[in-house]
Design a protein around this motif. Structure first.
Motif, PDB file in Angstrom:
ATOM      1  N   CYS A  79      24.098  63.954  41.695  1.00 43.42           N
ATOM      2  CA  CYS A  79      24.365  64.849  42.755  1.00 43.42           C
ATOM      3  C   CYS A  79      23.269  65.363  43.763  1.00 43.42           C
ATOM      4  O   CYS A  79      22.150  65.248  43.505  1.00 43.42           O
ATOM      5  N   GLY A  80      23.845  65.544  44.858  1.00 42.58           N
ATOM      6  CA  GLY A  80      22.665  66.059  45.815  1.00 42.58           C
ATOM      7  C   GLY A  80      22.764  67.468  46.299  1.00 42.58           C
ATOM      8  O   GLY A  80      23.509  68.270  45.517  1.00 42.58           O
ATOM      9  N   PRO A  81      21.884  67.856  47.165  1.00 39.00           N
ATOM     10  CA  PRO A  81      21.917  69.274  47.482  1.00 39.00           C
ATOM     11  C   PRO A  81      22.842  69.761  48.278  1.00 39.00           C
ATOM     12  O   PRO A  81      23.762  68.868  48.668  1.00 39.00           O
ATOM     13  N   SER A  82      22.983  71.200  48.610  1.00 38.24           N
ATOM     14  CA  SER A  82      24.207  71.638  49.339  1.00 38.24           C
ATOM     15  C   SER A  82      24.269  71.105  50.786  1.00 38.24           C
ATOM     16  O   SER A  82      22.889  70.554  51.427  1.00 38.24           O
ATOM     17  N   LEU A  83      25.370  70.923  51.366  1.00 40.09           N
ATOM     18  CA  LEU A  83      25.379  70.673  52.984  1.00 40.09           C
ATOM     19  C   LEU A  83      24.513  71.540  53.685  1.00 40.09           C
ATOM     20  O   LEU A  83      23.584  70.961  54.782  1.00 40.09           O
ATOM     21  N   GLU A  84      24.283  72.899  53.565  1.00 39.59           N
ATOM     22  CA  GLU A  84      23.604  73.710  54.248  1.00 39.59           C
ATOM     23  C   GLU A  84      21.982  73.324  53.896  1.00 39.59           C
ATOM     24  O   GLU A  84      21.292  73.480  55.234  1.00 39.59           O
ATOM     25  N   TYR A  85      21.696  72.947  52.759  1.00 42.76           N
ATOM     26  CA  TYR A  85      20.308  72.618  52.712  1.00 42.76           C
ATOM     27  C   TYR A  85      19.920  71.357  53.348  1.00 42.76           C
ATOM     28  O   TYR A  85      18.943  70.922  53.928  1.00 42.76           O
ATOM     29  N   PRO A 107      16.193  65.205  57.960  1.00 43.85           N
ATOM     30  CA  PRO A 107      16.678  64.633  59.366  1.00 43.85           C
ATOM     31  C   PRO A 107      18.108  64.387  59.555  1.00 43.85           C
ATOM     32  O   PRO A 107      18.753  64.112  58.237  1.00 43.85           O
ATOM     33  N   PHE A 108      18.618  64.697  60.676  1.00 41.22           N
ATOM     34  CA  PHE A 108      19.891  64.425  60.755  1.00 41.22           C
ATOM     35  C   PHE A 108      20.717  63.393  60.284  1.00 41.22           C
ATOM     36  O   PHE A 108      21.689  63.180  59.467  1.00 41.22           O
ATOM     37  N   ARG A 138      24.184  60.518  56.678  1.00 41.54           N
ATOM     38  CA  ARG A 138      24.350  59.339  55.587  1.00 41.54           C
ATOM     39  C   ARG A 138      25.040  59.848  54.367  1.00 41.54           C
ATOM     40  O   ARG A 138      25.765  59.255  53.979  1.00 41.54           O
ATOM     41  N   THR A 139      24.354  61.090  53.997  1.00 41.28           N
ATOM     42  CA  THR A 139      24.878  61.682  52.716  1.00 41.28           C
ATOM     43  C   THR A 139      26.175  62.136  52.768  1.00 41.28           C
ATOM     44  O   THR A 139      27.077  62.077  52.046  1.00 41.28           O
TER      45      THR A 139
END
Length: 164
Positions: free
Chosen positions: A100-106, A112-113, A118-119
């Motif tokens: 699991c990755g970090p939140s979208l806000e983070y 980098p954009f 990509r995520t």
């Protein structure tokens, strides 16, 4: 009343609006927080609806209908591809699901954009979790079915035999 491209465009706008409304309902009233792939699918439903709305308003001639249908096909194929990826992630055995990755806000504030985008497009372990089903199909399955149906409607809207 005969089937015209404008009726099909209106149908596509209504379908996309209903799908987005239900997604927002499940988010804000049922507490289902969208994963990156869910948000991406929502964006493609919005793009499909926008193209259909523009076509509905402008009522294009045959070449314009081809362009409108082509743009809607691009958005539905892209959205369907994202939905298919999420269905695939949900079908993986638990030991093969990505982390699991970090939140979208983070991600969008600290990465980098290109990496955040990509995520957003590939998803993470959050996207593999099945939290909602209807008749045994998860929300990404239903989203995939909707993209296929909307793509088919886009193709029908470009048929030359339909009266303007």
């Amino acid at each position: 009343m005969s089937l015209t491209p404008r009726w099909i465009y209106a149908f596509i706008v209504v379908c996309c609006s209903a799908l987005l409304a239900y997604a927002l309902y499940t988010q804000y009233f049922d507490g289902l927080h969208p994963c990156p792939l869910c948000i991406t699918q929502r964006a493609f439903f919005v793009l499909t609806a926008l193209v259909a709305l523009i076509a509905l308003i402008t009522n294009p001639h045959q070449n314009g209908r081809y362009v409108s249908a082509g743009l809607m096909l691009v958005t539905t194929i892209a959205g369907g591809s994202v939905a298919y990826r999420q269905v695939w992630l949900q079908s993986l055995p638990p030991d093969q699901v990505p982390a699991c990755g970090p939140s979208l806000e983070y991600m969008f504030s600290n990465l980098p954009f290109g990496e955040a985008f990509r995520t957003l497009m590939l998803g993470d372990g959050n996207c593999a979790e099945i939290v909602w089903t209807l008749f045994g199909f998860s929300m990404p399955n239903w989203s995939l079915f909707a993209f296929i149906g909307l793509g088919a409607a886009a193709i029908v809207s470009a048929l030359p035999m339909l009266k303007r």
